[in-house]
Design a protein around this motif. Structure first.
Motif: not given
Length: 178
Positions: A61-62, A65, A8, A4, A68-69
């Motif tokens: 952050d997850s 991410q 990122f 991840p 973003s994915s």
């Protein structure tokens, strides 16, 4: 299998290039990297599910991410999901999620997401949190009087100086041109 963290960094760099080339416009003499970063391998469904679980538990952050994915299409492109997860993180203070939302709200990738008011809201939020990329982009908008802000060279200079103090090279270059 990418971690991840690799996703990122690749997504952050991709968004930075897109934001700098798109939202803020490009000066003819500005230098940008010639090659866009490549994500080494697609994120797997299992990795996506792990990110989702952490994101649902409130890990900022997850959430960033995961958004973003979805934005880059790993494993599937879904801008509504990208918006949802970025908003979860941005509304709790995640500066990169906020600048990512600002880019989404330019409507450059999908005109149905164009929202100048929210673009400015999240760009200002990210800049205020100290994100040098957001400060630079916002400085460009103030320098030109674009994107719903009045032309204000002094504010542009303050934003460039803040970003330059964080070694954001494009802002240091912009200061030299003023």
């Amino acid at each position: 299998m990418p971690s991840p963290i690799n996703l990122f960094h690749a997504t952050t760099a991709l968004l930075a290039l897109a934001l700098l080339a798109g939202c803020a416009g490009r000066d003819p003499d500005s230098s940008t990297p010639e090659k866009q970063p490549q994500v080494e391998q697609p994120i797997t469904q299992t990795e996506q599910e792990q990110l989702r679980q952490q994101a649902q538990r409130g890990d900022l952050d997850s959430q960033f991410q995961l958004g973003s994915s979805y934005f880059v299409g790993q494993p599937e492109k879904n801008l509504k999901q990208a918006e949802y997860w970025w908003k979860q993180a941005a509304d709790k203070g995640h500066a990169m999620a906020a600048v990512s939302l600002a880019y989404l709200y330019t409507g450059r990738d999908a005109p149905e997401f164009a929202n100048q008011r929210d673009m400015l809201k999240y760009l200002n939020q990210s800049a205020a949190a100290g994100n040098p990329m957001a400060q630079h982009v916002l400085g460009n908008l103030y320098r030109r009087g674009e994107g719903g802000v009045s032309r204000d060279p002094d504010q542009a200079q303050r934003l460039y100086q803040s970003a330059c103090q964080q070694n954001y090279e494009l802002s240091c270059t912009a200061l030299g041109r003023q």
